[in-house]
Design an enzyme around this catalytic site. Structure first.
Site: not given
Ligand code: 7HD
Length: 285
Positions: A27, A138
Site C-alpha cells: 500500500g 526487523d
Molecule cells: C505502505 C508503506 C510505506 C511505508 C514507508 N513509509 C513510511 C512513511 C512515513 C510514515 Cl509511516 C510516517 N511519517 C512519515 N513522514 C514521511 C516523510 C516526511 N518527509 C519530509 N518526507 C517523507 C517521506 N514519511 C513518513 C512513508 N512511507 N511503509 O509502509
C-alpha cells in the site's frame, strides 16, 4: 503534551488526504489531517486483497495490536485504525524528516557523534520494547523514520512478536540484518529471544559508520558470513565504536552486550549529551 481527544471510531471522511509520503509492498502512506482537530498524521493505506494474496493479514493484525499499545519518543506512534470493504487504514504519527535510509544513502555514512546519538536512541527504544516483551525482529534503516527534531522513530512492527518466540518464520527482504540464530537451519529447539534485536543493533551501528552492512555479499555468502560472524571493521572507524560493534555481533545471543550496557558504553557516553539521556531517564524510558 496535549494528545487529541481520541474517539473510538475513525472513518475516512474524518481526514483530508495530502501528498503521498511513500509506498510499501501492500500500500501507500499519505500525509493526512484530521478535520475536526487539524491534527496532522500519516495514513497508511493497505489493500485487503493484496494482504490476503500476500498471506500477511495476521502480521498486520499483530502490527496494529503491538504498535497501538506503545508510547515512547523513539517509537512511531499508532493512534488508531479503521477499514472499509477494500482497505485497512493505520493512523500513524507523522515523522517530519522522513525515512532514515534516504538520509543515510544521501550522506553515505554518518559522523560518529550522530551515529552514537542515533544508537543511544535505538537502545532506549529497544529497552522499552523488551521491557514490554516485544521483539521487533526487523531493525534496519528502512524501518526507521526521523522526527522533526532529528530524533529516530522505529516504525513497521509487521515482523514484531511477543517474546519468547519459538515459531519459525519465513523472512522476506534483506538477509543482512538477520542474526545467526534466525538463519541457522536447526531442529525445533532453535528458538530466539529479544537478543535478536541486539545483533541487528550491531549491524545498524556498523552500517551508520561504514555506509554498508557488515556481512553484505551474495545471499549465500551473506548467510555463511553471518553464521561465522565473519566481518571486519574498517580502520577509519574509531576503536571505541569498533568495540561496541564487536560486543553486539556475537554469535552466542547470551554473550551479546545488554541494552543497559550499550547505553553506558564509552563510545555512547563520549558523544551523548548527558542532559538528553537524563531527560529520557526522568520520563522513565
Ligand atoms: C505502505 C508503506 C510505506 C511505508 C514507508 N513509509 C513510511 C512513511 C512515513 C510514515 Cl509511516 C510516517 N511519517 C512519515 N513522514 C514521511 C516523510 C516526511 N518527509 C519530509 N518526507 C517523507 C517521506 N514519511 C513518513 C512513508 N512511507 N511503509 O509502509
Amino acid at each position: 503534551v496535549c494528545q487529541p481527544r481520541v474517539p473510538k471510531q475513525f472513518h475516512l471522511g474524518m481526514f483530508e488526504i495530502g501528498r503521498p509520503l511513500g509506498k510499501g509492498k501492500f500500500g501507500r502512506v499519505y500525509l493526512a489531517r484530521e478535520r475536526s482537530s487539524g491534527f496532522i498524521c500519516a495514513l497508511k493505506v493497505l489493500h485487503k486483497n493484496e494482504l490476503q494474496s500476500g498471506g500477511v493479514e495476521r502480521q498486520v493484525r499483530r502490527e496494529i495490536e503491538i504498535q497501538s499499545n506503545l508510547r515512547h519518543p523513539n517509537v512511531l506512534q499508532m493512534f488508531g485504525h479503521f477499514h472499509d470493504n477494500k482497505r485497512v487504514f493505520l493512523i500513524l504519527e507523522f515523522a517530519g524528516k522522513g525515512e532514515l535510509y534516504k538520509h543515510l544513502r544521501r550522506e553515505s555514512r554518518f559522523p560518529e557523534w550522530r551515529a552514537a546519538q542515533y544508537i543511544a536512541q535505538m537502545a532506549s527504544a529497544l529497552r522499552y520494547l523488551h521491557r514490554k516483551h516485544v521483539i521487533h525482529r526487523d531493525i534496519k534503516p528502512e524501518n526507521i523514520l526521523v522526527g522533526i527534531h532529528g530524533e529516530l522513530k522505529i516504525s513497521d512492527f509487521g515482523w514484531s512478536v511477543h517474546a519468547p518466540n519459538n515459531r519459525r518464520k519465513t523472512m522476506c527482504g534483506t538477509l543482512d540484518y538477520l542474526p545467526p540464530e534466525m538463519i541457522k537451519p536447526g531442529s525445533s529447539e532453535n528458538y530466539y529471544t529479544e537478543k535478536v534485536d541486539l545483533w541487528s543493533l550491531g549491524v545498524l551501528t556498523y552500517e551508520f559508520l561504514v555506509g554498508e552492512a557488515p556481512f553484505e555479499d551474495t545471499p549465500v555468502m551473506t548467510q555463511r558470513r553471518i553464521a561465522r560472524a565473519d566481518m571486519s571493521v574498517p580502520s577509519f572507524v574509531s576503536s571505541e565504536a569498533g568495540d561496541l560493534i564487536k560486543r553486539l555481533l556475537v554469535l552466542d545471543p547470551e554473550k551479546r552486550i545488554s541494552l543497559d550496557q550499550v547505553q553506558v558504553h564509552p563510545w555512547i557516553l563520549k558523544h551523548c549529551v548527558k542532559g538528553e539521556r537524563a531527560s529520557n531517564r526522568e520520563r522513565g524510558y
